[in-house]
Design an enzyme around this catalytic site. Structure first.
Site, short mmCIF file in Angstrom:
data_model
loop_
_atom_site.label_atom_id
_atom_site.label_comp_id
_atom_site.label_asym_id
_atom_site.label_seq_id
_atom_site.Cartn_x
_atom_site.Cartn_y
_atom_site.Cartn_z
N LYS A 159 0.82 -1.21 0.00
CA LYS A 159 0.00 0.00 0.00
C LYS A 159 0.86 1.26 0.00
O LYS A 159 1.93 1.28 0.62
CB LYS A 159 -0.91 0.02 1.24
N GLY A 166 -8.98 4.45 -2.54
CA GLY A 166 -8.90 3.07 -3.02
C GLY A 166 -7.78 2.83 -4.02
O GLY A 166 -7.65 1.75 -4.58
N LEU A 204 -6.06 -9.46 4.56
CA LEU A 204 -7.10 -10.21 5.26
C LEU A 204 -8.05 -10.79 4.20
O LEU A 204 -8.39 -10.12 3.23
CB LEU A 204 -7.83 -9.33 6.26
N HIS A 209 -15.46 -3.92 6.63
CA HIS A 209 -14.93 -2.57 6.88
C HIS A 209 -15.85 -1.92 7.92
O HIS A 209 -17.01 -1.66 7.65
CB HIS A 209 -14.91 -1.76 5.58
N GLU A 276 -10.70 3.97 10.67
CA GLU A 276 -11.17 2.87 9.83
C GLU A 276 -10.49 1.56 10.25
O GLU A 276 -9.26 1.53 10.41
CB GLU A 276 -10.87 3.16 8.36
N ARG A 292 -11.44 14.20 8.53
CA ARG A 292 -12.44 15.10 7.92
C ARG A 292 -13.82 14.49 8.11
O ARG A 292 -13.93 13.37 8.59
CB ARG A 292 -12.14 15.20 6.42
N VAL A 295 -18.34 11.02 3.73
CA VAL A 295 -19.56 10.95 2.92
C VAL A 295 -20.68 10.30 3.74
O VAL A 295 -21.82 10.74 3.73
CB VAL A 295 -19.29 10.13 1.64
P1 ADP Z 1 -7.97 4.26 0.98
O1 ADP Z 1 -7.34 5.31 1.84
O2 ADP Z 1 -7.48 4.28 -0.43
O3 ADP Z 1 -9.47 4.22 1.11
P2 ADP Z 1 -7.71 2.03 2.90
O4 ADP Z 1 -6.44 1.72 3.58
O5 ADP Z 1 -8.76 2.75 3.71
O6 ADP Z 1 -7.41 2.86 1.56
O7 ADP Z 1 -8.37 0.71 2.31
C1 ADP Z 1 -9.53 0.75 1.50
C2 ADP Z 1 -10.12 -0.64 1.34
O8 ADP Z 1 -9.14 -1.56 0.81
C3 ADP Z 1 -10.57 -1.27 2.64
O9 ADP Z 1 -11.88 -0.86 3.03
C4 ADP Z 1 -10.52 -2.74 2.26
O10 ADP Z 1 -11.63 -3.05 1.44
C5 ADP Z 1 -9.28 -2.85 1.40
N1 ADP Z 1 -8.07 -3.16 2.21
C6 ADP Z 1 -7.15 -2.29 2.68
N2 ADP Z 1 -6.18 -2.91 3.42
C7 ADP Z 1 -6.49 -4.23 3.41
C8 ADP Z 1 -5.90 -5.42 4.01
N3 ADP Z 1 -4.79 -5.35 4.74
N4 ADP Z 1 -6.51 -6.60 3.78
C9 ADP Z 1 -7.65 -6.68 3.03
N5 ADP Z 1 -8.25 -5.61 2.46
C10 ADP Z 1 -7.69 -4.40 2.63
#
Ligand code: ADP
Length: 454
Positions: A159, A166, A204, A209, A276, A292, A295
């Protein structure tokens, strides 16, 4: 203290902020692009200034134009809404430097939480459970990356530290793909977020979420406002949200809520924020914090009766939080459907002129939208055009009201995903609640196959 707020956003959230500010007896200044002169909040605001052409870069993402508009109109505070400059620490810092109030946390809190590696470190320090993964940012050396990968285990997800929306995430299932995937994610992260730092987490397999809404004032007081389940996602983007999160014990939510407010105190957080989490097999794992308004904030407003946007403004005015944790109650259930101007099959944006606009109504229905008949949805911005929120005494009633609302709602002239929501709300998995983040994509894959066979 301030008496005039500049709304540095557009669409439904700009209207939401306009409403909250008026309710508090404050004056408002709308800033709008050349494509947005007809938006309802522009008409409702006490003053309105065009800040540039339709392109977001030249208008809503242009800090100098926004600051100039504040100077010209005498606005002393700026509400950034969500998206655009809402999580831009440099913008918040510029506002602070010019002696204006940024309605949100301090620029340093935004900077810290905007870097997901730093955010996770801060959360570990505050004893908030995180998704297991690399200690910090990944190093350059391939052998080091492979060593960390072996520790985290496969499948894993690479990431971007500065990622959002996303984007900037890549799942890696085997060691053979790891080094190349890290390099590709780095390139993408540099291009999209101007920050090449990446990190690794265990991927995972079937999480939900689930997120916690918090409010914190300037005086060390913080409260949590329950959980939202945002597991119905497409391409890591939320489509439908609800509160409370079904089938999770209220005591487990309270325990994680307490951790979140403790973290707020430790990091000196101020304003509205969302922690989150991924929730799997009874455990919460922090993924990021949004500094912030979100939505999906209305579902929390419906079940708690707290006006989150008004509270954000009051906190920014230096008013202490008037609500104690003991006073926060959770009554009934609320669901939100995000209505997007997009093709129901390929999800391509569908800008154009709205010829018919018939919003739903009746008990428990709230519609947050800037649409009206004759409005031309511009191609330049996010495709969200309305949020339908259904409240009921329990989940079943909220779902039933939402189905009725969506059957009444008519938007013509553009394509929308109303039909998709109607179908999704009939699915057994959605009716039961507690589905995981892959549910919608799996159903969509099946739908494409069924469509191809017909
Ligand atoms: P963004 O800031 O782009 O929204 P996030 O870190 O909040 O990114 O992750 C967005 C979505 O990606 C999560 O709601 C989940 O669906 C998926 N996701 C993120 N990290 C993981 C992980 N470690 N394992 C499985 N799914 C993940």
């Amino acid at each position: 203290m301030f008496d005039t707020i500049l709304i540095a956003n557009r669409g439904e959230i700009a209207l939401r902020i306009q409403r909250a500010a008026s309710h508090l007896g404050l004056k408002t200044v709308a800033v709008f692009s050349e494509a947005d002169a007809t938006l309802p909040h522009v008409k409702l605001a006490d003053e309105a200034i065009c800040i540039g052409p339709a392109s977001a870069q030249a208008s809503y993402l242009n800090p100098h134009e926004i600051l100039m508009a504040a100077r010209l109109t005498g606005a002393q505070a700026i509400h950034p809404g969500y998206g655009f400059l809402a999580e831009n620490a440099d913008f918040a810092e510029m506002i602070e430097r010019h002696g204006l109030t940024f309605i949100g946390p301090t620029s340093s809190a935004i900077r810290c939480m905007g870097d997901k590696v730093r955010a996770k470190q801060a959360m570990r320090m505050a004893c908030v459970p995180c998704v297991p993964g690399s200690e910090g940012e990944l190093p350059e050396a391939a052998d080091e990356i492979l060593r960390i990968g072996a520790q985290v285990g496969y499948p894993l997800i690479v990431k971007a530290a500065g990622g959002g929306g996303g984007k900037g995430m890549r799942v890696v299932t085997t060691e053979a793909d790891l080094v190349e995937s890290v390099a590709l994610t780095r390139q993408e992260a540099q291009r999209s977020f101007n920050n090449a730092a990446v990190y690794m987490e265990r991927f995972l397999q079937h999480p939900r979420h689930v997120e916690i809404q918090v409010l914190a004032d300037n005086y060390g007081k913080a409260i949590w406002l329950g959980a939202r389940d945002c597991s119905l996602q497409r391409r890591h983007q939320k489509v439908l949200e609800e509160s409370p999160a079904p089938k999770i014990d209220a005591r487990a939510i309270a325990a994680i809520g307490e951790r979140c407010v403790e973290a707020c105190r430790q990091i000196g957080y101020r304003g509205a924020g969302t922690f989150e989490f991924l929730y799997e097999d009874g455990e919460f794992f922090f993924i990021e914090m949004n500094t912030r308004v979100q939505v999906e904030h209305p579902v929390t407003e419906m079940v708690t009766g707290v006006d989150i946007v008004a509270e954000q403004i009051r906190i920014a005015m230096g008013i202490p939080l008037s609500i104690d944790q003991e006073d926060v109650t959770f009554t009934g259930h609320a669901i939100e459907c995000r209505i997007n101007a997009e093709n129901a099959w390929n999800f391509m944006p569908s800008p154009g002129t709205v010829t018919t606009w018939l919003p739903p109504g009746g008990p428990g229905i709230r519609v947050d939208s800037h649409l009206f008949a004759g409005y031309a949805v511009p191609p330049n911005y996010d495709s969200l055009v309305a949020k339908v929120i259904a409240y009921g005494k329990d989940r079943e009633q909220a779902m039933s009201r939402m189905r009725q609302a969506l059957s009444e709602m008519v938007i013509e002239g553009i394509d929308t995903n109303i039909g998709l929501h109607r179908e999704v709300l009939k699915l057994d998995g959605v009716v039961d609640g507690g589905f995981n983040i892959h549910f919608l994509e799996q159903w969509l894959a099946g739908r494409s196959q069924r469509g191809a066979q017909q």
